[in-house]
Scaffold this motif. Structure first.
Motif, PDB file in Angstrom:
ATOM      1  N   MET A 118       0.836  -1.201   0.000  1.00  0.00           N
ATOM      2  CA  MET A 118       0.000   0.000   0.000  1.00  0.00           C
ATOM      3  C   MET A 118       0.876   1.258   0.000  1.00  0.00           C
ATOM      4  O   MET A 118       0.602   2.220  -0.733  1.00  0.00           O
ATOM      5  CB  MET A 118      -0.931  -0.013   1.221  1.00  0.00           C
ATOM      6  CG  MET A 118      -2.109   0.922   1.098  1.00  0.00           C
ATOM      7  SD  MET A 118      -3.464   0.529   2.228  1.00  0.00           S
ATOM      8  CE  MET A 118      -2.677   0.671   3.804  1.00  0.00           C
ATOM      9  N   PHE A 119       1.940   1.226   0.785  1.00  0.00           N
ATOM     10  CA  PHE A 119       2.855   2.369   0.862  1.00  0.00           C
ATOM     11  C   PHE A 119       3.558   2.598  -0.479  1.00  0.00           C
ATOM     12  O   PHE A 119       3.615   3.723  -0.978  1.00  0.00           O
ATOM     13  CB  PHE A 119       3.891   2.142   1.972  1.00  0.00           C
ATOM     14  CG  PHE A 119       4.935   3.218   2.057  1.00  0.00           C
ATOM     15  CD1 PHE A 119       4.599   4.485   2.522  1.00  0.00           C
ATOM     16  CD2 PHE A 119       6.245   2.979   1.667  1.00  0.00           C
ATOM     17  CE1 PHE A 119       5.556   5.499   2.590  1.00  0.00           C
ATOM     18  CE2 PHE A 119       7.205   3.975   1.727  1.00  0.00           C
ATOM     19  CZ  PHE A 119       6.861   5.240   2.195  1.00  0.00           C
ATOM     20  N   LEU A 120       4.081   1.527  -1.085  1.00  0.00           N
ATOM     21  CA  LEU A 120       4.785   1.641  -2.363  1.00  0.00           C
ATOM     22  C   LEU A 120       3.844   2.092  -3.485  1.00  0.00           C
ATOM     23  O   LEU A 120       4.220   2.913  -4.333  1.00  0.00           O
ATOM     24  CB  LEU A 120       5.440   0.309  -2.736  1.00  0.00           C
ATOM     25  CG  LEU A 120       6.673  -0.097  -1.934  1.00  0.00           C
ATOM     26  CD1 LEU A 120       7.101  -1.515  -2.281  1.00  0.00           C
ATOM     27  CD2 LEU A 120       7.830   0.878  -2.178  1.00  0.00           C
ATOM     28  N   CYS A 121       2.620   1.552  -3.486  1.00  0.00           N
ATOM     29  CA  CYS A 121       1.629   1.958  -4.495  1.00  0.00           C
ATOM     30  C   CYS A 121       1.313   3.440  -4.364  1.00  0.00           C
ATOM     31  O   CYS A 121       1.214   4.160  -5.369  1.00  0.00           O
ATOM     32  CB  CYS A 121       0.346   1.128  -4.350  1.00  0.00           C
ATOM     33  SG  CYS A 121       0.487  -0.575  -4.927  1.00  0.00           S
ATOM     34  N   TRP A 122       1.176   3.910  -3.114  1.00  0.00           N
ATOM     35  CA  TRP A 122       0.873   5.325  -2.884  1.00  0.00           C
ATOM     36  C   TRP A 122       2.034   6.203  -3.334  1.00  0.00           C
ATOM     37  O   TRP A 122       1.832   7.237  -3.989  1.00  0.00           O
ATOM     38  CB  TRP A 122       0.574   5.593  -1.404  1.00  0.00           C
ATOM     39  CG  TRP A 122       0.361   7.062  -1.153  1.00  0.00           C
ATOM     40  CD1 TRP A 122      -0.769   7.783  -1.411  1.00  0.00           C
ATOM     41  CD2 TRP A 122       1.341   7.992  -0.661  1.00  0.00           C
ATOM     42  NE1 TRP A 122      -0.559   9.110  -1.095  1.00  0.00           N
ATOM     43  CE2 TRP A 122       0.721   9.264  -0.635  1.00  0.00           C
ATOM     44  CE3 TRP A 122       2.658   7.865  -0.231  1.00  0.00           C
ATOM     45  CZ2 TRP A 122       1.387  10.397  -0.200  1.00  0.00           C
ATOM     46  CZ3 TRP A 122       3.327   9.001   0.196  1.00  0.00           C
ATOM     47  CH2 TRP A 122       2.688  10.255   0.212  1.00  0.00           C
ATOM     48  N   ILE A 123       3.270   5.773  -2.998  1.00  0.00           N
ATOM     49  CA  ILE A 123       4.461   6.539  -3.405  1.00  0.00           C
ATOM     50  C   ILE A 123       4.490   6.696  -4.925  1.00  0.00           C
ATOM     51  O   ILE A 123       4.690   7.796  -5.446  1.00  0.00           O
ATOM     52  CB  ILE A 123       5.759   5.836  -2.933  1.00  0.00           C
ATOM     53  CG1 ILE A 123       5.942   5.985  -1.413  1.00  0.00           C
ATOM     54  CG2 ILE A 123       6.990   6.388  -3.663  1.00  0.00           C
ATOM     55  CD1 ILE A 123       6.272   7.380  -0.939  1.00  0.00           C
ATOM     56  N   PHE A 124       4.253   5.583  -5.632  1.00  0.00           N
ATOM     57  CA  PHE A 124       4.325   5.639  -7.095  1.00  0.00           C
ATOM     58  C   PHE A 124       3.107   6.334  -7.697  1.00  0.00           C
ATOM     59  O   PHE A 124       3.224   6.967  -8.751  1.00  0.00           O
ATOM     60  CB  PHE A 124       4.491   4.231  -7.684  1.00  0.00           C
ATOM     61  CG  PHE A 124       5.916   3.860  -7.909  1.00  0.00           C
ATOM     62  CD1 PHE A 124       6.507   4.029  -9.147  1.00  0.00           C
ATOM     63  CD2 PHE A 124       6.691   3.382  -6.870  1.00  0.00           C
ATOM     64  CE1 PHE A 124       7.848   3.716  -9.353  1.00  0.00           C
ATOM     65  CE2 PHE A 124       8.035   3.061  -7.066  1.00  0.00           C
ATOM     66  CZ  PHE A 124       8.612   3.229  -8.312  1.00  0.00           C
ATOM     67  N   TYR A 125       1.959   6.226  -7.048  1.00  0.00           N
ATOM     68  CA  TYR A 125       0.767   6.860  -7.622  1.00  0.00           C
ATOM     69  C   TYR A 125       0.745   8.365  -7.350  1.00  0.00           C
ATOM     70  O   TYR A 125       0.597   9.175  -8.262  1.00  0.00           O
ATOM     71  CB  TYR A 125      -0.511   6.216  -7.076  1.00  0.00           C
ATOM     72  CG  TYR A 125      -1.756   6.927  -7.564  1.00  0.00           C
ATOM     73  CD1 TYR A 125      -2.063   6.986  -8.920  1.00  0.00           C
ATOM     74  CD2 TYR A 125      -2.606   7.584  -6.671  1.00  0.00           C
ATOM     75  CE1 TYR A 125      -3.180   7.665  -9.387  1.00  0.00           C
ATOM     76  CE2 TYR A 125      -3.726   8.260  -7.129  1.00  0.00           C
ATOM     77  CZ  TYR A 125      -4.008   8.300  -8.480  1.00  0.00           C
ATOM     78  OH  TYR A 125      -5.109   8.975  -8.933  1.00  0.00           O
ATOM     79  N   ASP A 126       0.898   8.744  -6.096  1.00  0.00           N
ATOM     80  CA  ASP A 126       0.707  10.149  -5.733  1.00  0.00           C
ATOM     81  C   ASP A 126       1.928  10.788  -5.073  1.00  0.00           C
ATOM     82  O   ASP A 126       2.071  12.000  -5.073  1.00  0.00           O
ATOM     83  CB  ASP A 126      -0.501  10.280  -4.799  1.00  0.00           C
ATOM     84  CG  ASP A 126      -1.217  11.609  -4.962  1.00  0.00           C
ATOM     85  OD1 ASP A 126      -1.148  12.175  -6.068  1.00  0.00           O
ATOM     86  OD2 ASP A 126      -1.836  12.076  -3.993  1.00  0.00           O
TER      87      ASP A 126
END
Length: 247
Positions: A176-184
């Motif tokens: 979830m953290f990595l997805c958020w970093i890459f998304y936003d």
């Protein structure tokens, strides 16, 4: 797909759909999406918008995916590590890459199954528009492609996170953290940067930059290459981690 990879792919699909996880992912996504876009009064409500379009849907879906996709990928390798079946899997006559790809494509298949029912949103907005059919067909079509690509990146990130630990909870939080970093995350970082060209470069690294570009109705080769590159990056990283289990 060769026989071994196809068998593993079907096994992964079956594990999603024979357990509650796959159905929970699909149902929660559709319920959350339905509530925000059709029932609750908010900025994302399609009936309250000034124009007949699906922009609120394509803006909100990545946020829902940020939580739901890590939830379906968290067990992909972490559970195999916890139960010890990963060592057994690695001794089969199938390459390490094909093992990861079978898990990856099973996740993408589940993602597509979840997205397909939302075509009813498009049909509804098509007929609710004044005049009928005023909705931008090109932008809607490319946005669906963009959403699928975005979800596919999240799945690759989730599988990588799952390979790093034998705890599903840790895999979920990390994904979830990595997805958020890459998304936003890169997008926000770029906004804080005051060094001209640097903020553009930082934002370019993030998913939101390319996703927003595709939502405008034009698919650039550079955007497709970006999504493919990030998927390959995280699949490759997961492969490196999995290969350490053999040592």
């Amino acid at each position: 797909l060769n026989c071994s990879m196809r068998a593993l792919y079907l096994k992964e699909i079956n594990s999603f759909l024979s357990s509650i996880i796959g159905y929970v992912f699909i149902i929660i996504y559709l319920i959350a999406s339905g509530l925000f876009h059709w029932i609750l009064s908010n900025n994302a409500n399609l009936l309250e918008g000034a124009e007949a379009d699906l922009i609120p849907f394509f803006n909100l879906s990545p946020v829902i995916f940020l939580i739901l996709i890590p939830a379906i990928t968290m067990r992909s390798i972490a559970e195999e590590r916890r139960t010890g079946t990963i060592e057994l899997l690695l001794t089969r006559p199938i390459s390490d890459l094909k093992i990861i790809l079978a898990k990856y494509f099973a996740g993408v298949t589940l993602l597509i199954i979840a997205i397909i029912p939302t075509i009813t949103y498009f049909i509804s907005m098509y007929y609710l528009g004044k005049p009928v059919g005023i909705i931008d067909l090109g932008a809607t079509f490319t946005s669906y492609i963009g959403l699928t690509l975005l979800g596919s990146v999240f799945i690759a990130i989730g599988i990588f996170a799952s390979s790093l630990t034998n705890s599903q909870i840790v895999a979920f939080i990390l994904a979830m953290f990595l997805c958020w970093i890459f998304y936003d995350g890169f997008n926000l970082l770029g906004n804080f940067s005051q060094i001209g060209e640097l903020d553009y470069i930082i934002q370019y690294i993030g998913i939101a930059f390319h996703y927003d570009s595709i939502k405008k109705g034009v698919i650039e080769i550079s955007d497709l290459l970006y999504f493919l590159s990030v998927i390959v990056l995280f699949i490759s990283a997961a492969l490196v981690v999995v290969r350490t289990f053999k040592k």
